[in-house]
Design a protein around this motif. Structure first.
Motif, PDB file in Angstrom:
ATOM      1  N   GLU A 178      38.073  31.502  38.323  1.00  0.00           N
ATOM      2  CA  GLU A 178      38.404  32.873  37.932  1.00  0.00           C
ATOM      3  C   GLU A 178      39.787  33.273  38.460  1.00  0.00           C
ATOM      4  OE1 GLU A 178      35.278  35.875  38.363  1.00  0.00           O
ATOM      5  OE2 GLU A 178      33.860  34.241  38.682  1.00  0.00           O
ATOM      6  N   GLU A 222      47.056  34.385  33.237  1.00  0.00           N
ATOM      7  CA  GLU A 222      46.881  35.418  32.209  1.00  0.00           C
ATOM      8  C   GLU A 222      48.230  35.973  31.753  1.00  0.00           C
ATOM      9  OE1 GLU A 222      45.710  37.229  29.469  1.00  0.00           O
ATOM     10  OE2 GLU A 222      43.877  36.713  30.588  1.00  0.00           O
ATOM     11  N   ASP A 253      42.280  31.683  36.147  1.00  0.00           N
ATOM     12  CA  ASP A 253      42.270  32.465  34.896  1.00  0.00           C
ATOM     13  C   ASP A 253      43.200  33.668  35.026  1.00  0.00           C
ATOM     14  OD1 ASP A 253      40.340  30.748  33.882  1.00  0.00           O
ATOM     15  OD2 ASP A 253      38.659  32.105  34.284  1.00  0.00           O
TER      16      ASP A 253
END
Length: 575
Positions: A300, A307, A303
């Motif tokens: 996460e 982004e 991620d």
């Protein structure tokens, strides 16, 4: 904490050298002393130190296996092979994966990233991760911030038809994995001039070499330098040499144009609009990047770091911030429990090192707890928890003591271990803990020096208040970014007095807000002494005392200089 003060009075020769260097630089002799402390003796070296240049980065092809690594990556891209970027779940590993993935994704689409689950897979390369890679048709794995000891795992990967390029900075064993290329400046046979890169730094050098080989302008790497600054600060590697260049320009990028993911974290931290420092990374940004891997899964975090949309990034950063709040609660509870155990042990007999185990402690937070106990007791500390009958945890050290060697001396009791001078991860069978504790403590007691068992304040220069000017403060800013091997300068002034207006402040009346005057000038200096309210009674008695401090800008009164006081002692006490 009781500090011992260490200060070496400069010889007349050193004072003269400091004055001559400072005169050449148009600075005060104080600055000359600080430069000499850092091994900087010439005007040209001082200018390079104050203005680190990207064109002074070391040629990446001086690193062993770099040419082989670039050739294999080029081949993979030419053959359209599936590539996986694999990394550790801490700040260094996640930033390294984000850096390499973001850069390569600009030129190649058949690529993915993978962060192992701390709780299901453990540290480093896992069989589960390799089986997943094989299912996805991956032919090349670039592993970052781990892998240097993964001999069996990389042999298994080879049997699956997967090649490895290792980008690591941890201390290797005598035997190396059968990877296509091993990029690690700590290799015994290393020809690379700088040994202290972090994992993200090694990944950056790989991308620098790839860009150079393929005619990609270096300017395309500059937007990734914010990741380097974050990893250098969080992984506590020396801020000198090549790391200073990467950190200096990485902080510049972080302040001027951070990547979308880091911009979202900065906003969540409440740091928007301020000039960010290495301390902001260590205490605000880094813990949030780490939180996902400690509480849930580091994927996460990556991620978020890769982004491109700010709205999604803010949502992801908010989610990860919740993990950080959970981590803080767990951390507080575990530290309290561990401290109670350590206090009981301490009351029984003096321990040269601390080894604590509780099967219920959360694996992702043991490193933080070990760090806190090291700060409290000032001795090497190991904190262990248990998963499936195997104890695993983290070791942290005190300044100047190599805990890696101490752990290595017990390697026959361990299932696995790895790390560097001040931080080591390890695992062992639960039944081996008592013998490990005995041998580890014995090794530490035989090898640690007396001065390494005391909390020490390393004073760089003794000054009078008349020396503390706005120009000195502005010149001091040039020493940043700070970190190991380039600490924020500590100053000492002796025989100071309360000006009459000092007072205790804080919710629990734990701090002292000071107005001080020294015995040699009429200058009044403002200061803050955090957590030192016990000294207030002595200060108000009008007797003289000595202080050790850093020189800061008062955040509430722009342009005003303030002393951040680290320790206070009555003047008659021998330091």
């Amino acid at each position: 904490m009781h500090f011992k003060w260490n200060y070496e009075t400069p010889t007349p020769e050193r004072q003269q050298a400091a004055k001559e260097l400072a005169d050449k630089m148009g600075m005060s002799p104080v600055m000359g002393h600080l430069l000499l402390q850092r091994g900087i003796r010439t005007e040209s070296a001082a200018k390079r130190f104050f203005r680190p240049m990207l064109n002074e980065l070391i040629d990446p092809f001086l690193m062993n296996d770099m040419d082989v690594a670039v050739d294999r990556l080029n081949d993979a891209m030419g053959r359209k092979e599936r590539i996986m970027v694999y990394g550790d779940y801490d700040v260094d590993g996640c930033t390294a994966v984000a850096l390499v993935y973001k850069f390569l994704q600009q030129f190649y689409s058949n690529i993915e990233y993978y962060i192992p689950d701390r709780y299901e897979e453990g540290y480093g390369i896992s069989k589960k991760g390799l089986d997943y890679a094989a299912e996805q048709g991956v032919k090349l794995i670039i592993v970052l911030d781990c892998g240097i000891k993964a001999i069996d795992e990389i042999a298994y990967a080879k049997s699956l038809g997967i090649d490895f390029i290792i980008c690591d900075h941890h201390v290797p064993d005598d035997d190396l994995p059968c990877a296509v290329a091993i990029l690690n400046p700590k290799r015994v046979d290393s020809t690379y001039p700088f040994k202290h890169l972090c994992g993200c730094g090694v990944g950056f050098k790989f991308m620098q070499a790839f860009a150079k080989n393929n005619g990609i302008p270096f300017s395309q790497l500059i937007p990734l330098l914010d990741f380097c600054a974050v990893s250098i600060a969080a992984d506590i590697v020396p801020v000198m040499g090549e790391n200073r260049i990467l950190a200096f320009h990485g902080l510049k990028q972080l302040n001027q144009n951070p990547s979308v993911g880091l911009k979202a974290i900065i906003e969540i931290c409440g740091l928007t609009g301020r000039e960010l420092t290495m301390s902001d990374i260590v205490f605000k940004i880094g813990p949030r990047i780490n939180a996902s891997g400690r509480v849930q899964n580091g994927t996460e975090t990556v991620d978020l770091l890769v982004e491109k949309d700010i709205k999604r990034a803010l949502a992801e950063a908010t989610h990860i911030n919740k993990y950080n709040e959970q981590r803080k609660d767990i951390d507080k509870q575990m530290t309290e429990e561990a401290n109670q155990i350590a206090e009981r042990l301490e009351s029984q007999e003096h321990q040269p090192a601390i080894v604590l185990y509780d099967e219920g402690w959360k694996k992702g937070v043991v490193g933080i707890v070990a760090s806190r106990l090291t700060e409290i007791y000032y001795r090497p500390t190991v904190v262990l928890s248990c998963t499936d009958g195997i104890a695993s945890g983290s070791a942290r050290s005190v300044a100047g003591y190599d805990i890696y060697d101490a752990i290595k001396s017990c390697r026959d009791l361990l299932e696995n271990f790895g790390g560097h001078t001040y931080a080591v991860g390890l695992s062992l069978k639960v039944e081996n803990i008592p013998e490990f504790r005995r041998r580890f403590q014995k090794y530490v007691s035989e090898h640690i020096l007396p001065e390494q068992t005391e909390a020490m304040l390393e004073i760089e220069v003794e000054v009078d208040f008349k020396d503390i000017t706005k120009k000195l403060h502005n010149d001091l800013k040039k020493f940043a970014p700070y970190g190991p091997m380039n600490p924020k300068p500590l100053f000492c002034t002796r025989n100071v007095y309360d000006y009459g207006t000092s007072k205790v402040v804080g919710k629990q009346q734990e701090h002292i807000k000071l107005e001080l005057v020294d015995s040699r000038s009429s200058n009044v200096m403002n200061g803050i002494a955090l957590g030192q309210s016990a000294a207030a009674r002595y200060i108000k008695s009008k007797r003289s005392f000595d202080i050790v401090y850093t020189i800061e800008e008062n955040i509430y009164k722009r342009g005003e200089v303030q002393l951040q006081i680290e320790d206070i002692k009555p003047s008659e006490i021998e330091n």
